[in-house]
Structures are given as structure tokens and as C-alpha cells.
Scaffold this active site. Sequence first.
Site, short mmCIF file in Angstrom:
data_model
loop_
_atom_site.label_atom_id
_atom_site.label_comp_id
_atom_site.label_asym_id
_atom_site.label_seq_id
_atom_site.Cartn_x
_atom_site.Cartn_y
_atom_site.Cartn_z
N ARG A 48 -36.18 56.89 37.82
CA ARG A 48 -34.82 56.33 37.79
C ARG A 48 -34.08 56.56 36.48
NH1 ARG A 48 -35.75 50.67 40.95
NH2 ARG A 48 -36.12 51.75 42.90
N ARG A 93 -40.11 51.14 35.28
CA ARG A 93 -40.84 50.71 36.48
C ARG A 93 -40.74 51.75 37.59
NH1 ARG A 93 -39.17 48.02 41.29
NH2 ARG A 93 -37.08 47.90 40.45
N HIS A 135 -30.57 46.82 36.73
CA HIS A 135 -31.31 46.48 37.94
C HIS A 135 -32.57 45.66 37.66
CE1 HIS A 135 -32.67 46.97 42.03
NE2 HIS A 135 -33.76 47.62 41.67
N GLU A 157 -40.31 57.14 47.46
CA GLU A 157 -39.19 56.84 46.56
C GLU A 157 -39.42 57.58 45.26
OE1 GLU A 157 -38.52 52.60 46.26
OE2 GLU A 157 -37.93 52.44 48.35
N HIS A 166 -30.43 51.09 37.97
CA HIS A 166 -30.61 51.77 39.27
C HIS A 166 -29.52 52.81 39.41
CE1 HIS A 166 -31.20 52.56 43.50
NE2 HIS A 166 -32.26 51.76 43.50
P1 FAD Z 1 -36.72 36.32 41.77
O1 FAD Z 1 -36.94 36.78 43.14
O2 FAD Z 1 -35.50 36.76 41.08
O3 FAD Z 1 -36.75 34.73 41.76
C1 FAD Z 1 -36.42 34.00 40.60
C2 FAD Z 1 -36.26 32.55 40.99
O4 FAD Z 1 -36.16 31.74 39.81
C3 FAD Z 1 -35.00 32.25 41.78
O5 FAD Z 1 -35.34 31.36 42.81
C4 FAD Z 1 -34.08 31.58 40.76
O6 FAD Z 1 -33.12 30.74 41.33
C5 FAD Z 1 -35.09 30.82 39.93
N1 FAD Z 1 -34.67 30.46 38.57
C6 FAD Z 1 -34.23 31.28 37.60
N2 FAD Z 1 -33.98 30.58 36.48
C7 FAD Z 1 -34.28 29.29 36.74
C8 FAD Z 1 -34.23 28.09 35.99
N3 FAD Z 1 -33.81 28.05 34.73
N4 FAD Z 1 -34.61 26.93 36.59
C9 FAD Z 1 -35.02 26.93 37.89
N5 FAD Z 1 -35.08 28.04 38.64
C10 FAD Z 1 -34.73 29.21 38.08
N6 FAD Z 1 -38.35 45.56 44.07
C11 FAD Z 1 -39.21 46.21 44.88
O7 FAD Z 1 -40.41 46.25 44.61
N7 FAD Z 1 -38.76 46.83 46.00
C12 FAD Z 1 -37.45 46.83 46.36
O8 FAD Z 1 -37.09 47.37 47.38
C13 FAD Z 1 -36.53 46.17 45.51
N8 FAD Z 1 -35.20 46.16 45.80
C14 FAD Z 1 -34.36 45.44 45.02
C15 FAD Z 1 -33.02 45.35 45.37
C16 FAD Z 1 -32.15 44.56 44.64
C17 FAD Z 1 -30.70 44.48 45.03
C18 FAD Z 1 -32.63 43.84 43.52
C19 FAD Z 1 -31.72 42.97 42.70
C20 FAD Z 1 -33.96 43.94 43.14
C21 FAD Z 1 -34.82 44.73 43.89
N9 FAD Z 1 -36.18 44.84 43.55
C22 FAD Z 1 -37.03 45.52 44.36
C23 FAD Z 1 -36.72 44.07 42.43
C24 FAD Z 1 -37.42 42.82 42.99
O9 FAD Z 1 -36.64 42.30 44.03
C25 FAD Z 1 -37.62 41.76 41.94
O10 FAD Z 1 -38.16 42.29 40.78
C26 FAD Z 1 -38.58 40.70 42.46
O11 FAD Z 1 -38.13 40.24 43.71
C27 FAD Z 1 -38.65 39.56 41.47
O12 FAD Z 1 -39.27 38.46 42.07
P2 FAD Z 1 -39.45 37.15 41.20
O13 FAD Z 1 -40.12 36.16 42.08
O14 FAD Z 1 -40.06 37.48 39.91
O15 FAD Z 1 -37.95 36.69 40.84
C1 SIN Z 2 -34.30 50.25 46.13
O1 SIN Z 2 -34.40 49.91 47.30
O2 SIN Z 2 -33.79 51.29 45.74
C2 SIN Z 2 -34.81 49.32 45.09
C3 SIN Z 2 -36.25 49.54 44.98
C4 SIN Z 2 -36.77 48.94 43.74
O3 SIN Z 2 -36.01 48.42 42.91
O4 SIN Z 2 -37.99 49.00 43.57
#
Ligand code: FAD
Ligand code: SIN
Length: 518
Positions: A276, A372, A337, A116, A230
Site C-alpha cells: 500500500r 501492514r 487508514h 490483495e 489506503h
Molecule cells: P475498532 O474496531 O476500531 O473498535 C474500537 C472500539 O473502541 C470502538 O467500539 C470505539 O467506540 C471504542 N473506543 C474508542 N475509544 C474509546 C474510549 N475512549 N472509551 C470507550 N470506548 C472507546 N482490516 C482488515 O483486516 N481487513 C479489512 O478488510 C479491513 N477493511 C477496513 C475498512 C475500513 C473502512 C477501515 C476503517 C478499516 C479496515 N480494516 C480492515 C482495519 C480493521 O477494520 C481494524 O484495524 C480493526 O477492525 C480494528 O479493530 P479493533 O477492535 O482494534 O478497533
Molecule cells: C480493503 O478492503 O481494502 C481494506 C483491507 C485492509 O485494510 O486490510
Amino acid sequence: MNSAIPVSDVLIVGSGAAGLMFAAHISKYHNVSLITKDAATESNTRYAQGGIAAVLSIDDSYSKHIRDTLKAADGYGNPEAVNTLVKEAPARIFDLICMGVDFDRLTDNALQVTREGGHSDKRVIHVGDMTGQAIESALWNSVRKENLIVYDHETVTNLLVSNNVCYGVESIDRSGNVRKHYAKAVFLATGGAGQMFSKTTNPEIANGDGIVMAECAGAVVKNLEFIQFHPTVLALKNAPCFLITEAARGEGAKLINLQGYRFMQDYHTSGELAARDVVSRAIVSEMEKTSAEYVYLDMTHKSKDFIENRFPTVTSTLLKYDLHPEKDRIPVAPAAHYFCGGVHTDIDGRTTVDGLYAGGEVACTGVHGANRLASNSLLESVVFAYRAAVNADRRIRYLPNDWFRKLDHLTQETPRTWVMNNQKVDIIRAMKKELQRVNWKYCGIIRTDKGLRKGLQLIGHISKQFHQINGFSNGDNDAIALRNLIKLSELVYRAAIARRVNAGTHYNCDCVLNHKKD
Ligand code: FAD
Ligand code: SIN
């Protein structure tokens, strides 16, 4: 109504990759309460497509992954955190495989790796284009259910902190009751803040709640101006901002402007696989040149079979809009993103508030700096959540069971209710839309001094309007989200105005470049 909840050893806020990795480890030894504001499976994690980065092949090396990560961070990465991320990645990937994540493999059973943007080698492993969902469900299956209580559809509104010690949270449950949860350690894993913007890949849950709560509680927050856009998000009228994974470019997809010109080589020697921020700004520039609201992503040189097998979610979503990626160019444009900054932590997930840990997108470990590297965020979530769980385990063993009582006694104030009367919901939603529009216009991919000042002023008006609305009562998540988005936006503008040098995702036409990227 204010009902007390029995104390648990540890409290987790959020059920994405970070919250669940922490839960999977800590629930082996302690009782855990997990609070999550939507369905337990809703998160940014669930939508992650491209994959998770790690050095897993003998052709690759830790030093290359470290170098790529620090290069993307553009001078603002923390080498100690990056070193930890990269060197502990293989062990956490192994954990995920043991938990049941079935990463795609080649015919000889070796893990299939892709490239990537910004990676000098192929090191992104994946489960089709549904990597996040696969990780999330394996993590859920690995949590010790007998030690876990899940409070879903319950929103944490603030952290209970006394004398810089965090001893629990206050929340609003699905019936609108305000309640307190006590614990010896709190792990904040609330994810990002894409909802600050009118165009974002993030779902509705991503309002920056954790950053705002931690800042209000006195924790140090950092790097808030660094927001990643993104480059390739589906740009069709009436279609949602659906991500077209960067892995598509990793597999050879090209970016073409409306005049049919492949432009990325004009901007960077890495072409479509530049970092990016570079690709997003290049797309904006091409959109301006061609007076268009999008450019095209072109995969038409790939076969239908290949695209369907490698990118099933992308293919099925495009089909809904009658787009066939093996023969149609896909209209794409950038969208907000990823939140690179957040709550400052050390490499064990500790914030500057005792007993408060943070991990995943809400945290600022220093790994991402100003930008990132693709697929480093799922990795950051699992590596540092695991480390935080190891550290929290020690803390929990050390503290007596009723230690929080003394602290809570000190802070017997009326619980704050940030929430509006449900009848005001339309006004609240309109205000959120306006805030998103303002942020997109003035705090987006290309910023100016004048625009940032104007944006901050407009957010000030929205804030005033918000606080003038009467009739506060319990139970409205829209109002809680808006309150947090207003506060976060103010913090982001202030940070962006203060940053006089451009780096990574922060690009202000009125500032100088940090240094030239090669
Ligand atoms: P999240 O997975 O966002 O979880 C947050 C949690 O907190 C949720 O359950 C939410 O409901 C809860 N929450 C929030 N506020 C509150 C509150 N006040 N009270 C109670 N609960 C709350 N990263 C990669 O490394 N590779 C990828 O391929 C990739 N693709 C992506 C594609 C998309 C479409 C998106 C949006 C992101 C992508 N990312 C990718 C980024 C990555 O998915 C996220 O950075 C990562 O999953 C974040 O994980 P997290 O556990 O920190 O937060
Ligand atoms: C993607 O699949 O392009 C998202 C990957 C990422 O946010 O790290």
C-alpha cells in the site's frame, strides 16, 4: 459527581473485533464490564470490507504468509509475533465460522479466497464487502450475556494505575458523570486514530484514545510514525472518504491516471498489487504529474453482475453518486487508514503496565512493523485478543476479589476532567479541523524535515489554544477527542522526526531509504 461502580473481574474498553473476541472468550469464566464510547456496534471493524487473511489452502503455506507479512513490515516486523499470527490464524477462523460467520464459498463449498496487495497467494476470505460487520455481529452473539454489562455511550478518559499496576479506568458516562470502574484486568481495545487526518477511512470514534491514555499511564508506546494510507478512497467533492476495497484490485481493477495511462508497472513489478505505501506514493506522484486531485480505479472490464455480487456495499454507495462501476471509472485518492504502531504488547497482549492488556489496532504487537499487509488487522485483532483473554483468565483467578481497594487508596486524587463546556463545541470542532489539515499537510504520505518541524510547531499552537479555553465541565466527547488527538499528534511528529531512515509507511524526502524493496 463521582459515583463508584461495583468491581468486575475484567474490564474491556472498546467493542470492535478485538474487544469482542476477548469478551467472547473471557465471559465464559468471568464477569465482564465492557465500556464503549458510541453505540455498541460502532467501530472501525464494522466498516472492514476486503476480508481477513489466513493460510487455508494447500497451495499456500505458513512460510509464504510469514514472508509476505515481514516483507510488508519492511525490516521492522517481530518474527515471533508474525509466526504466532500466521500459525494461529486457521484456528481463529474456525472459531469465527463456529460463531456463525458465513464466509463466501465456491460451489463445491470451499472458502472463496482472493488476493490483495503484498500477498503472494490468494488467502483473503470475505463476506462480500461486509466482512467486518459479519465478524462483529457473530462475536456479539457469542458473548455470554449473563456475565456481561455493557456501558455504551460512555467514554474512558484515563486508566487507573498505581505503582505500574492497572486496576481500572475512569470514564464519563452519557449523562456527564465521572466514574471509576475497577477490575483485576483491563483490556484496551480502542482501535486506531484515522481522525488525526482530514482525509481518512476511519469513523469519528478513531481518535487514538487508548494510545494516549496508555502513554499517560506510563505504558511503552511504539512505532507511532508508521501510519498507513489506503490508496483507493472515493475522491468526489461533497462525498465522504468512502473506501473502495483493495479486493477490487485483487479482482483485476486497474489504476489509470487522468491521461488514461495505466501507471503502476512504472513503480513496481507487482503493479496494482504492490504494498500500500508504494501504491499510495505512486498515486500522489501521478496526481502531481497530471495536476489532479485523483486518479481512476477502473473495473469496467468486469460485468455488472460480478461487481454487484462481489462488492454490494461499494456498488450501492457509488450509485448514490451516479457512478456505475461496470461503465464508469471511479475517482480515487489515498486517505489515512491504519495505525501500525501503538501500545507495545508481548504476544499475550500484555503491556508494560501490570494488569493492562491491549489488542487490535491500538496495540503494537510487532506484527505490522513499518507497514501492514492487507487484511492482516482483523486477523491480528482476533488472534491476539484470544491470547490475551487466555492470559488474563489466569491473572483473574490468581488475584483476591478486593485487591484493588489498597491501590485505589493510594491514588485518591480529584478525578481529572478533560472536558469542555458544551457551549464551546463549535470552537473545539474548528480546532479539530485545523489539526486534521495540519497533519494531512505536514505528516502525511510524503514528509519532509521542514514540514515535520512546522507541523509540530502548529500543533503546539493548537495545544496552547486548547488549554487556554476556560470553562471545563463534563460530558463533551469532542473535547476529549481533541485533547487526545493533540497529544497523539505531538507523539507522532516526535517519532517521525526521530526516524532518520525511511521504511514502509514513513517516507521523509530528507532521509534515505531503509533498503530497496524488490
Ligand atoms: P475498532 O474496531 O476500531 O473498535 C474500537 C472500539 O473502541 C470502538 O467500539 C470505539 O467506540 C471504542 N473506543 C474508542 N475509544 C474509546 C474510549 N475512549 N472509551 C470507550 N470506548 C472507546 N482490516 C482488515 O483486516 N481487513 C479489512 O478488510 C479491513 N477493511 C477496513 C475498512 C475500513 C473502512 C477501515 C476503517 C478499516 C479496515 N480494516 C480492515 C482495519 C480493521 O477494520 C481494524 O484495524 C480493526 O477492525 C480494528 O479493530 P479493533 O477492535 O482494534 O478497533
Ligand atoms: C480493503 O478492503 O481494502 C481494506 C483491507 C485492509 O485494510 O486490510
